[in-house]
Design an enzyme around this catalytic site. Structure first.
Site, PDB file in Angstrom:
ATOM      1  N   HIS A   1       0.851  -1.188   0.000  1.00  0.00           N
ATOM      2  CA  HIS A   1       0.000   0.000   0.000  1.00  0.00           C
ATOM      3  C   HIS A   1       0.891   1.244   0.000  1.00  0.00           C
ATOM      4  O   HIS A   1       2.010   1.211   0.521  1.00  0.00           O
ATOM      5  CB  HIS A   1      -0.922  -0.008   1.231  1.00  0.00           C
ATOM      6  CG  HIS A   1      -1.965   1.059   1.184  1.00  0.00           C
ATOM      7  ND1 HIS A   1      -1.706   2.362   1.566  1.00  0.00           N
ATOM      8  CD2 HIS A   1      -3.252   1.039   0.766  1.00  0.00           C
ATOM      9  CE1 HIS A   1      -2.798   3.085   1.387  1.00  0.00           C
ATOM     10  NE2 HIS A   1      -3.752   2.309   0.908  1.00  0.00           N
TER      11      HIS A   1
ATOM     12  N   GLU B   1      -3.759   2.756  -7.079  1.00  0.00           N
ATOM     13  CA  GLU B   1      -4.146   3.954  -6.319  1.00  0.00           C
ATOM     14  C   GLU B   1      -3.149   5.062  -6.622  1.00  0.00           C
ATOM     15  O   GLU B   1      -1.945   4.872  -6.403  1.00  0.00           O
ATOM     16  CB  GLU B   1      -4.108   3.669  -4.816  1.00  0.00           C
ATOM     17  CG  GLU B   1      -5.084   2.610  -4.374  1.00  0.00           C
ATOM     18  CD  GLU B   1      -5.383   2.709  -2.888  1.00  0.00           C
ATOM     19  OE1 GLU B   1      -6.572   2.748  -2.559  1.00  0.00           O
ATOM     20  OE2 GLU B   1      -4.450   2.756  -2.068  1.00  0.00           O
TER      21      GLU B   1
HETATM   22  O1  G3P Z   1      -6.530   1.753   0.642  1.00  0.00           O
HETATM   23  C1  G3P Z   1      -7.504   2.633   0.193  1.00  0.00           C
HETATM   24  C2  G3P Z   1      -7.054   4.026   0.256  1.00  0.00           C
HETATM   25  O2  G3P Z   1      -5.705   4.275   0.155  1.00  0.00           O
HETATM   26  C3  G3P Z   1      -7.915   4.997  -0.452  1.00  0.00           C
HETATM   27  O3  G3P Z   1      -8.130   5.931   0.520  1.00  0.00           O
HETATM   28  O4  G3P Z   1      -9.314   7.660   1.682  1.00  0.00           O
HETATM   29  O5  G3P Z   1      -8.822   7.910  -0.735  1.00  0.00           O
HETATM   30  O6  G3P Z   1     -10.554   6.276   0.017  1.00  0.00           O
HETATM   31  P1  G3P Z   1      -9.293   7.008   0.352  1.00  0.00           P
END
Ligand code: G3P
Length: 202
Positions: free
Chosen positions: A96, A144
């Site tokens: 992550h 992400e």
């Molecule tokens: O692991 C999920 C995360 O990093 C996304 O975070 O707060 O943008 O939904 P968020």
């Protein structure tokens, strides 16, 4: 023992106060209720210390945030997949953005996970990293964009092309997306562009 069923929404509990300890259990139960009511696939990802409590009470998949690519023995302070599995976890996130590990460690961790029958959702911060990780054949890759994590702008609305390209270029492994995903519209866009699910937190 649960496996991953797509499309899936995985909620990362991170270390938020609102999802730590007994609150992790309440939030996980809420996920299970909603998953049942709407017949959708949800998974929860609480902190390692909360896994036993959460996994004892719910039936939807439970993931760890991370584990170390070692096994039983002289590894003080490490989190081994065997222990997570005994605590009730079905798999784990890896790499992550808030818990990056070097590529060789990702490779070793996926190997360790296979040895114990544990699934892996490996995060990638960009398409190139995702393509490299795909060669290791994890159970899913979660793309992400680090700059959007925890913010108000979602990957779905700000970067639909990146989702499209990721799905096209990351071969042979289901692609999930995350970062700023906040509502049904964000999820709909991601799925329409070929993502197999989303990873959410805040
Ligand atoms: O692991 C999920 C995360 O990093 C996304 O975070 O707060 O943008 O939904 P968020």
């Amino acid at each position: 023992m649960n496996t991953l069923t797509f499309p899936i929404l995985i909620t990362n509990f991170k270390t938020y106060e609102s999802s730590t300890g007994v609150k992790a259990l309440e939030l996980a139960k809420l996920h299970e209720e909603i998953a049942r009511e709407y017949n959708v696939n949800f998974a929860v990802c609480p902190q390692a210390v909360d896994i036993w409590m959460v996994a004892s009470e719910i039936e939807i998949p439970v993931l760890a945030h991370h584990f170390d690519a070692v096994t039983h023995g002289q590894f003080t302070g490490h989190i081994i997949p065997e222990a997570l599995k005994l605590a009730g976890a079905d798999g784990s996130l890896l790499n992550h953005a808030e818990r990056k590990i070097p590529f060789p460690q990702i490779a070793e961790s996926i190997k360790r996970a296979r040895e114990v029958g544990f699934f892996t959702v490996v995060c990638a911060g960009n398409i190139e990293e995702g393509m490299k990780i795909a060669t290791l054949k994890p159970d899913a890759i979660a793309l992400e964009l680090p700059e959007l994590i925890g913010g108000d702008i979602s990957i779905s609305t700000s970067s639909p092309d990146i989702i499209k390209q990721a799905v096209h270029k990351i071969k042979g492994v289901p692609v999930l997306v995350g970062a700023g995903v906040k509502n049904g519209n964000d999820i709909r866009i991601a799925l329409e562009l070929g993502a197999r699910g989303v990873l959410v937190a805040s």
